[in-house]
Design a protein around this motif. Structure first.
Motif, PDB file in Angstrom:
ATOM      1  N   HIS A   1      -7.249   0.419   3.296  1.00  0.00           N
ATOM      2  CA  HIS A   1      -6.837  -0.015   1.967  1.00  0.00           C
ATOM      3  C   HIS A   1      -5.404  -0.544   1.979  1.00  0.00           C
ATOM      4  CE1 HIS A   1      -9.943   2.712  -0.282  1.00  0.00           C
ATOM      5  NE2 HIS A   1     -10.491   1.662   0.272  1.00  0.00           N
ATOM      6  N   THR A   2      -4.586   0.014   2.841  1.00  0.00           N
ATOM      7  CA  THR A   2      -3.181  -0.364   2.892  1.00  0.00           C
ATOM      8  C   THR A   2      -2.960  -1.682   3.625  1.00  0.00           C
ATOM      9  OG1 THR A   2      -2.471   1.933   2.794  1.00  0.00           O
ATOM     10  CG2 THR A   2      -0.916   0.367   3.731  1.00  0.00           C
TER      11      THR A   2
ATOM     12  N   LEU B   1      -3.182  -6.292  -2.502  1.00  0.00           N
ATOM     13  CA  LEU B   1      -3.240  -4.833  -2.484  1.00  0.00           C
ATOM     14  C   LEU B   1      -4.621  -4.385  -2.937  1.00  0.00           C
ATOM     15  CD1 LEU B   1      -3.099  -3.927  -5.703  1.00  0.00           C
ATOM     16  CD2 LEU B   1      -0.660  -4.314  -5.374  1.00  0.00           C
ATOM     17  N   ASN B   2      -4.910  -3.122  -2.692  1.00  0.00           N
ATOM     18  CA  ASN B   2      -6.173  -2.517  -3.133  1.00  0.00           C
ATOM     19  C   ASN B   2      -5.839  -1.372  -4.073  1.00  0.00           C
ATOM     20  OD1 ASN B   2      -8.206  -4.049  -1.521  1.00  0.00           O
ATOM     21  ND2 ASN B   2      -6.935  -3.287   0.153  1.00  0.00           N
ATOM     22  N   ALA B   3      -6.205  -1.546  -5.329  1.00  0.00           N
ATOM     23  CA  ALA B   3      -5.759  -0.654  -6.390  1.00  0.00           C
ATOM     24  C   ALA B   3      -6.803   0.391  -6.735  1.00  0.00           C
ATOM     25  CB  ALA B   3      -5.430  -1.469  -7.647  1.00  0.00           C
ATOM     26  N   THR B   4      -6.361   1.640  -6.852  1.00  0.00           N
ATOM     27  CA  THR B   4      -7.229   2.674  -7.408  1.00  0.00           C
ATOM     28  C   THR B   4      -7.457   2.360  -8.888  1.00  0.00           C
ATOM     29  OG1 THR B   4      -5.361   4.063  -8.048  1.00  0.00           O
ATOM     30  CG2 THR B   4      -6.270   4.394  -5.822  1.00  0.00           C
ATOM     31  N   ARG B   5      -8.476   2.978  -9.449  1.00  0.00           N
ATOM     32  CA  ARG B   5      -8.743   2.743 -10.878  1.00  0.00           C
ATOM     33  C   ARG B   5      -7.537   3.146 -11.726  1.00  0.00           C
ATOM     34  NH1 ARG B   5     -13.838   4.332  -9.027  1.00  0.00           N
ATOM     35  NH2 ARG B   5     -13.369   6.540  -9.335  1.00  0.00           N
ATOM     36  N   ALA B   6      -6.873   4.236 -11.352  1.00  0.00           N
ATOM     37  CA  ALA B   6      -5.730   4.718 -12.127  1.00  0.00           C
ATOM     38  C   ALA B   6      -4.551   3.755 -12.078  1.00  0.00           C
ATOM     39  CB  ALA B   6      -5.296   6.086 -11.618  1.00  0.00           C
ATOM     40  N   ALA B   7      -4.432   2.965 -10.989  1.00  0.00           N
ATOM     41  CA  ALA B   7      -3.265   2.103 -10.810  1.00  0.00           C
ATOM     42  C   ALA B   7      -3.493   0.670 -11.276  1.00  0.00           C
ATOM     43  CB  ALA B   7      -2.851   2.096  -9.346  1.00  0.00           C
TER      44      ALA B   7
ATOM     45  N   GLY C   1       0.813  -1.204   0.000  1.00  0.00           N
ATOM     46  CA  GLY C   1       0.000   0.000   0.000  1.00  0.00           C
ATOM     47  C   GLY C   1       0.850   1.258   0.000  1.00  0.00           C
ATOM     48  N   MET C   2       0.170   2.384   0.061  1.00  0.00           N
ATOM     49  CA  MET C   2       0.807   3.707   0.050  1.00  0.00           C
ATOM     50  C   MET C   2       1.738   3.864  -1.151  1.00  0.00           C
ATOM     51  SD  MET C   2      -0.834   4.842   2.524  1.00  0.00           S
ATOM     52  CE  MET C   2      -0.175   6.497   2.666  1.00  0.00           C
ATOM     53  N   VAL C   3       1.323   3.272  -2.287  1.00  0.00           N
ATOM     54  CA  VAL C   3       2.079   3.441  -3.522  1.00  0.00           C
ATOM     55  C   VAL C   3       1.618   4.755  -4.151  1.00  0.00           C
ATOM     56  CG1 VAL C   3       2.681   2.468  -5.769  1.00  0.00           C
ATOM     57  CG2 VAL C   3       2.247   0.947  -3.805  1.00  0.00           C
ATOM     58  N   ILE C   4       2.419   5.777  -3.997  1.00  0.00           N
ATOM     59  CA  ILE C   4       2.064   7.134  -4.408  1.00  0.00           C
ATOM     60  C   ILE C   4       3.166   7.681  -5.307  1.00  0.00           C
ATOM     61  CG2 ILE C   4       1.578   9.490  -3.620  1.00  0.00           C
ATOM     62  CD1 ILE C   4       0.759   8.332  -0.923  1.00  0.00           C
TER      63      ILE C   4
ATOM     64  N   MET D   1     -12.373   0.666  -5.117  1.00  0.00           N
ATOM     65  CA  MET D   1     -11.043   0.183  -5.457  1.00  0.00           C
ATOM     66  C   MET D   1     -11.172  -1.292  -5.803  1.00  0.00           C
ATOM     67  SD  MET D   1      -8.624   2.072  -2.638  1.00  0.00           S
ATOM     68  CE  MET D   1      -7.149   2.032  -3.643  1.00  0.00           C
ATOM     69  N   LEU D   2     -10.072  -1.886  -6.241  1.00  0.00           N
ATOM     70  CA  LEU D   2     -10.079  -3.290  -6.621  1.00  0.00           C
ATOM     71  C   LEU D   2      -9.036  -4.045  -5.823  1.00  0.00           C
ATOM     72  CD1 LEU D   2     -11.188  -5.484  -8.561  1.00  0.00           C
ATOM     73  CD2 LEU D   2      -9.334  -4.862 -10.142  1.00  0.00           C
ATOM     74  N   THR D   3      -9.491  -5.029  -5.031  1.00  0.00           N
ATOM     75  CA  THR D   3      -8.555  -5.915  -4.350  1.00  0.00           C
ATOM     76  C   THR D   3      -7.925  -6.836  -5.380  1.00  0.00           C
ATOM     77  OG1 THR D   3      -9.827  -5.874  -2.283  1.00  0.00           O
ATOM     78  CG2 THR D   3      -8.298  -7.699  -2.582  1.00  0.00           C
TER      79      THR D   3
END
Length: 300
Positions: free
Chosen positions: A297-298, A113-119, A81-84, A269-271
């Protein structure tokens, strides 16, 4: 054989370098999450640093331009998580470079992980597999009459330190592996309620300060009725206040309970998983407890 990524990389007109997350000031990490619109406070970052591991990408004048963390559970599992990445650098491979470092550090583990749509495209390219949608439900609590008057099948009480081993064991059944260190740390920062029948812990829910208000999670129960029973005290305590809960549940009585008390879907988000799938961790027993709300999420 996967090659280890370099400790520096050319980004646009400058060279970025990797630093341990504990060597970067909280104010800089907080600024990074603010830049992408995430609600994490400096205190939330500090908690994550205490229970996990991470790296930060720095530019040539040591400004953070990206981050990534991982949280080992036992010998075989970790969440990421916290992939920014800084908004101005989100299309130039910085996130891919950070993830290559994380995958090297977590090699041999089953990952979630839990992914945002952008990731999501990034994680698909790294062979992560889609699992379930996460519904981020939040809002100002407006208590319904039904919630005020609801009866419970069993005894709900506030949990104490002596209940932590039972909470850890219950969470391990739902998550698929023991998270004793993280659950113990979360418990120390949370208000906690448990549902008991014949002195056995059947469900629990933690609630702690986070972001704009409070977040409820993790919540572990075997069915909607039990999940409602342990979340209800937190809802009662936060009438008129901002509350958040992240769940894989799309419908049913539990979701109806959240909606009728003001917690609507804010985002999804998507697990995703790498290695074993989530179904591989389901215990072989009748009606096992499941995770009704994520810790975050993290943390999963």
């Amino acid at each position: 054989m996967q090659l280890k990524p370099s400790d520096s990389v050319q980004i646009d007109a400058f060279v970025a370098s990797i630093r341990n997350i504990n060597d970067v000031g909280l104010s800089h990490l907080h600024a990074l999450s603010i830049a992408v619109g995430w609600p994490h406070r400096a205190e939330d970052w500090q908690f994550l640093r205490q229970v996990g591991l991470g790296i930060v990408a720095l530019d040539e004048i040591e400004r953070p331009i990206g981050s990534a963390m991982w949280f080992p559970y036992g010998e075989d599992v970790a969440t990421i998580g916290m992939v920014i990445t800084s908004p101005r650098l989100q299309t130039n491979g910085t996130a891919q470079w950070l993830m290559q470092h994380v995958l090297g550090e977590t090699r041999g583990r089953n990952l979630r992980l839990n992914a945002t749509r952008a990731a999501q495209r990034l994680y698909l390219s790294l062979d992560f597999q889609p699992e379930k949608t996460v519904y981020q439900r939040q809002g100002t609590v407006r208590l319904s009459v039904a919630t005020r008057e609801r009866e419970v099948n069993g005894v709900v009480r506030q949990l104490q330190d002596q209940d932590v081993p039972a909470v850890i064991a219950c969470d391990a059944l739902a998550f698929g592996v023991s998270r004793h260190a993280v659950i113990s740390a979360l418990f120390a920062h949370s208000s906690a309620y448990g549902l008991f029948r014949e002195d056995k812990l059947c469900a629990f829910a933690l609630c702690r300060p986070f972001g704009r208000g409070h977040v409820v999670g993790p919540v572990v129960a075997a069915n909607d009725e039990d999940a409602i029973a342990v979340v209800r005290p937190h809802v009662l305590e936060h009438d008129g206040m901002f509350l958040r809960l992240d769940t894989h549940r799309e419908s049913g009585d539990f979701v109806a309970f959240l909606m009728e008390n003001g917690l609507s879907v804010f985002d999804t988000m998507l697990t995703m998983s790498f290695g074993k799938r989530l179904a591989d961790f389901v215990p072989d027993e009748a009606n096992p407890p499941v995770t009704y709300a994520l810790a975050s999420h993290t943390l999963g």
